[in-house]
Design an enzyme around this catalytic site. Structure first.
Site, PDB file in Angstrom:
ATOM      1  N   VAL A 145       1.334  -8.151   6.530  1.00  0.00           N
ATOM      2  CA  VAL A 145       0.824  -7.071   8.051  1.00  0.00           C
ATOM      3  C   VAL A 145       0.002  -8.062   8.583  1.00  0.00           C
ATOM      4  O   VAL A 145       0.145  -8.527   9.910  1.00  0.00           O
ATOM      5  CB  VAL A 145       1.135  -6.357   8.222  1.00  0.00           C
ATOM      6  CG1 VAL A 145       0.636  -5.431   9.365  1.00  0.00           C
ATOM      7  CG2 VAL A 145       2.724  -5.006   7.382  1.00  0.00           C
ATOM      8  N   ASP A 152       1.099  -1.160  -0.231  1.00  0.00           N
ATOM      9  CA  ASP A 152       0.157  -0.582  -0.488  1.00  0.00           C
ATOM     10  C   ASP A 152       0.868   1.266  -0.192  1.00  0.00           C
ATOM     11  O   ASP A 152       0.504   2.601  -1.019  1.00  0.00           O
ATOM     12  CB  ASP A 152      -1.372  -0.073   1.120  1.00  0.00           C
ATOM     13  CG  ASP A 152      -1.946   0.945   1.396  1.00  0.00           C
ATOM     14  OD1 ASP A 152      -2.031   1.754   0.525  1.00  0.00           O
ATOM     15  OD2 ASP A 152      -2.751   0.750   2.323  1.00  0.00           O
ATOM     16  N   SER A 172      -3.059 -10.168   1.994  1.00  0.00           N
ATOM     17  CA  SER A 172      -3.099 -10.402   3.282  1.00  0.00           C
ATOM     18  C   SER A 172      -2.036 -11.121   4.114  1.00  0.00           C
ATOM     19  O   SER A 172      -2.534 -11.080   5.400  1.00  0.00           O
ATOM     20  CB  SER A 172      -4.900 -11.694   3.651  1.00  0.00           C
ATOM     21  OG  SER A 172      -6.454 -10.111   4.403  1.00  0.00           O
ATOM     22  N   THR A 173      -1.219 -11.468   3.087  1.00  0.00           N
ATOM     23  CA  THR A 173      -0.677 -12.896   4.021  1.00  0.00           C
ATOM     24  C   THR A 173       0.732 -11.392   3.564  1.00  0.00           C
ATOM     25  O   THR A 173       2.225 -12.273   4.499  1.00  0.00           O
ATOM     26  CB  THR A 173       0.134 -13.449   1.937  1.00  0.00           C
ATOM     27  OG1 THR A 173       1.091 -12.313   1.071  1.00  0.00           O
ATOM     28  CG2 THR A 173      -1.308 -13.825   1.437  1.00  0.00           C
TER      29      THR A 173
HETATM   30  P1  ADP Z   1      -1.876  -7.681   3.608  1.00  0.00           P
HETATM   31  O1  ADP Z   1      -1.584  -6.078   5.075  1.00  0.00           O
HETATM   32  O2  ADP Z   1      -2.868  -7.495   3.450  1.00  0.00           O
HETATM   33  O3  ADP Z   1      -0.815  -8.328   4.319  1.00  0.00           O
HETATM   34  P2  ADP Z   1       1.381  -6.832   3.015  1.00  0.00           P
HETATM   35  O4  ADP Z   1       1.698  -5.036   2.515  1.00  0.00           O
HETATM   36  O5  ADP Z   1       1.383  -6.452   4.222  1.00  0.00           O
HETATM   37  O6  ADP Z   1      -0.762  -6.239   2.989  1.00  0.00           O
HETATM   38  O7  ADP Z   1       1.560  -7.679   2.133  1.00  0.00           O
HETATM   39  C1  ADP Z   1       1.154  -7.815   1.138  1.00  0.00           C
HETATM   40  C2  ADP Z   1       2.222  -8.244   0.094  1.00  0.00           C
HETATM   41  O8  ADP Z   1       2.648  -7.993  -0.504  1.00  0.00           O
HETATM   42  C3  ADP Z   1       2.838  -9.186   0.616  1.00  0.00           C
HETATM   43  O9  ADP Z   1       3.797 -10.436   0.117  1.00  0.00           O
HETATM   44  C4  ADP Z   1       4.381  -8.190   0.888  1.00  0.00           C
HETATM   45  O10 ADP Z   1       5.687  -9.134   0.879  1.00  0.00           O
HETATM   46  C5  ADP Z   1       4.275  -8.154  -0.838  1.00  0.00           C
HETATM   47  N1  ADP Z   1       4.735  -6.961  -1.103  1.00  0.00           N
HETATM   48  C6  ADP Z   1       5.223  -5.746  -0.132  1.00  0.00           C
HETATM   49  N2  ADP Z   1       5.889  -4.280  -1.239  1.00  0.00           N
HETATM   50  C7  ADP Z   1       5.520  -5.160  -2.596  1.00  0.00           C
HETATM   51  C8  ADP Z   1       6.177  -4.391  -3.702  1.00  0.00           C
HETATM   52  N3  ADP Z   1       6.091  -3.371  -4.390  1.00  0.00           N
HETATM   53  N4  ADP Z   1       4.752  -4.966  -4.678  1.00  0.00           N
HETATM   54  C9  ADP Z   1       4.404  -6.190  -5.164  1.00  0.00           C
HETATM   55  N5  ADP Z   1       4.130  -7.086  -3.640  1.00  0.00           N
HETATM   56  C10 ADP Z   1       4.918  -6.217  -2.638  1.00  0.00           C
END
Ligand code: ADP
Length: 171
Positions: free
Chosen positions: A122, A36, A119-120
């Protein structure tokens, strides 16, 4: 690796030259950590301004905005469930995220869409179970549409890649 309309990549989702990218957002839609934060940083402040007008998003639903400075034209923001052990409707909510994203993909005639592993991070959803739901819903969308979008699952780390490879080959 190609699997009949589904591909895996490990590239940063903010760099992908696809028509739409999905954001794993939170209920406020006002940005956060993980993917995000990366999407908001890359898209620039106009994305936050548009999100502020949306008034948030319930878990399992999705909202669409423009991509601003991103290579992608559209960002579909969806709010995945926080993992509480699996007994609080998490699988259904995660499936709803994917279905609602695909609904918008169809509405906006988006022809290529990239998903992070919603969701995977945080939110703590087990990677294997989340990947199985993502693959199941993607296949359902592909089967139900005559001219479907190309689907890219972004596996940002090795554990995520393994989970998707496993889901694609065993389900
Ligand atoms: P959530 O809160 O839904 O769990 P996160 O952002 O913490 O969302 O993680 C969701 C996934 O996105 C994880 O697998 C993380 O490794 C991945 N992620 C983080 N940064 C990026 C990025 N720049 N591009 C693609 N995937 C990412």
């Amino acid at each position: 690796m190609a699997h009949n309309g589904i591909e895996l990549t490990k590239e940063d989702i903010t760099t992908l030259a696809v028509e739409g990218i999905v954001n794993a957002a939170n209920n406020s839609l006002l940005g956060g950590g993980g993917v995000d934060g990366a999407i908001h940083r890359a898209a620039g402040p106009e994305l936050l301004a548009e999100c502020q007008k949306l008034g948030g998003c319930p878990t399992g639903e999705a909202r669409i905005t423009k991509g601003y400075k991103l290579p992608a034209t559209w960002v579909i923001h969806t709010v995945g469930p926080v993992w509480h052990g699996g007994t609080q409707g998490e699988p259904e909510l995660l499936a709803h995220c994917y279905r609602n994203c695909f609904y918008l993909v169809r509405e906006y005639s988006i022809m290529s869409i990239a998903f992070p592993a919603i969701s995977t991070g945080v939110y703590g959803y087990p990677k294997d179970e989340a990947a199985r739901i993502a693959v199941r819903e993607a296949r359902r969308y592909l089967a139900e549409n005559e001219n479907p979008a190309a689907i890219l699952f972004v596996c940002f780390n090795d554990a995520t890649r393994l989970a998707y490879q496993h889901a694609l080959t065993t389900s």
